[in-house]
Motif scaffolding. Structure first.
Motif, PDB file in Angstrom:
ATOM      1  N   GLY A  22       5.215   3.905   1.569  1.00 24.00           N
ATOM      2  CA  GLY A  22       4.333   2.756   1.741  1.00 24.00           C
ATOM      3  C   GLY A  22       4.947   1.630   2.532  1.00 24.00           C
ATOM      4  N   ILE A  23       4.112   0.607   2.693  1.00 28.14           N
ATOM      5  CA  ILE A  23       4.493  -0.603   3.417  1.00 28.14           C
ATOM      6  C   ILE A  23       3.879  -1.783   2.688  1.00 28.14           C
ATOM      7  CG2 ILE A  23       2.533  -0.490   5.002  1.00 28.14           C
ATOM      8  CD1 ILE A  23       4.435  -1.595   7.177  1.00 28.14           C
ATOM      9  N   GLY A  24       4.580  -2.899   2.741  1.00 25.84           N
ATOM     10  CA  GLY A  24       4.085  -4.116   2.127  1.00 25.84           C
ATOM     11  C   GLY A  24       4.455  -5.323   2.964  1.00 25.84           C
TER      12      GLY A  24
ATOM     13  N   TYR B 282      -4.101  14.055  -3.240  1.00 28.95           N
ATOM     14  CA  TYR B 282      -3.429  12.919  -2.624  1.00 28.95           C
ATOM     15  C   TYR B 282      -4.171  11.650  -3.008  1.00 28.95           C
ATOM     16  CZ  TYR B 282      -7.148  13.591   0.790  1.00 28.95           C
ATOM     17  OH  TYR B 282      -8.371  13.756   1.385  1.00 28.95           O
ATOM     18  N   GLY B 283      -3.577  10.518  -2.688  1.00 29.81           N
ATOM     19  CA  GLY B 283      -4.217   9.270  -3.070  1.00 29.81           C
ATOM     20  C   GLY B 283      -3.649   8.081  -2.340  1.00 29.81           C
ATOM     21  N   ASN B 284      -4.131   6.928  -2.730  1.00 27.09           N
ATOM     22  CA  ASN B 284      -3.724   5.663  -2.152  1.00 27.09           C
ATOM     23  C   ASN B 284      -3.625   4.643  -3.283  1.00 27.09           C
ATOM     24  OD1 ASN B 284      -3.264   4.399   0.527  1.00 27.09           O
ATOM     25  ND2 ASN B 284      -4.727   2.934  -0.313  1.00 27.09           N
ATOM     26  N   HIS B 285      -2.563   3.843  -3.267  1.00 28.87           N
ATOM     27  CA  HIS B 285      -2.353   2.840  -4.310  1.00 28.87           C
ATOM     28  C   HIS B 285      -2.130   1.484  -3.645  1.00 28.87           C
ATOM     29  CE1 HIS B 285      -0.559   2.318  -8.592  1.00 28.87           C
ATOM     30  NE2 HIS B 285      -1.465   1.425  -8.307  1.00 28.87           N
TER      31      HIS B 285
ATOM     32  N   ASN C 179       0.849  -1.180   0.000  1.00 33.79           N
ATOM     33  CA  ASN C 179       0.000   0.000   0.000  1.00 33.79           C
ATOM     34  C   ASN C 179       0.893   1.240   0.000  1.00 33.79           C
ATOM     35  OD1 ASN C 179      -2.809   1.004   0.238  1.00 33.79           O
ATOM     36  ND2 ASN C 179      -1.920   2.071   1.971  1.00 33.79           N
ATOM     37  N   GLN C 180       0.688   2.126  -0.972  1.00 32.42           N
ATOM     38  CA  GLN C 180       1.452   3.360  -1.097  1.00 32.42           C
ATOM     39  C   GLN C 180       0.516   4.547  -0.889  1.00 32.42           C
ATOM     40  OE1 GLN C 180       4.805   1.718  -1.371  1.00 32.42           O
ATOM     41  NE2 GLN C 180       5.008   3.756  -2.181  1.00 32.42           N
TER      42      GLN C 180
END
Length: 161
Positions: free
Chosen positions: A156-158, A18-21, A8-9
């Motif tokens: 982000g983190i994964g 802004y956003g989220n991926h 998730n970025q």
């Protein structure tokens, strides 16, 4: 071999955009896999109000080069643009990850979609820090939607399952 990576970025251009991926990348064959991603953008504009855009992409991926230090892939699939557009289109993607030195890697992904005679693409270079099963990343996403260009920083983190 079965491996799933969920990442998730959070992406931001300025205080108004802004956003989220969110990406789920499953590799279920030695060289094959499936990637599903969801990109959500929010824009607050004082003159035009608030706008949102959701982009869903699914790619069947082929990992052409896969070594201990380098991975390169290409994929074919489809994109659905939600919101006011509500259209499907053809998509393709290319990507690579170079493992520099434990625990760092450089990653570059490119995805392009064709919707209503327009193009939508993302270019996303990032630096990854691997710690056990977790991946912490920072980078940049350049997004083109029709004639609009957005340059956004990402963090982000994964997790690899």
């Amino acid at each position: 071999m079965f491996r799933v990576k969920i990442s998730n970025q959070f992406i931001v251009e300025n205080g108004d955009l802004y956003g989220n991926h969110l990406t789920v990348d499953a590799q279920f064959l030695r060289r094959g896999g499936l990637e599903i991603s969801y990109l959500q953008l929010w824009e607050g504009n004082k003159n035009f109000g608030n706008n949102t855009l959701g982009v869903y992409t699914a790619l069947a991926k082929y990992h052409r080069v896969r070594t201990e230090k380098f991975n390169a892939w290409w994929g074919l699939g489809a994109t659905y643009v939600a919101g006011e557009v509500q259209e499907f289109g053809f998509a393709y993607g290319l990507g690579a990850e170079l493992f520099l030195a434990d625990p760092l890697s450089l990653e570059l992904n490119f995805t392009q979609s064709f919707i209503n005679k327009e193009t939508l693409y993302t270019v996303a270079p990032k630096l990854n820090y691997h710690k056990n099963r977790y991946i912490f990343s920072g980078g940049y996403e350049h997004i083109k939607i029709g004639s609009e260009h957005f340059s956004m920083f990402s963090v982000g983190i994964g997790v690899s399952l």
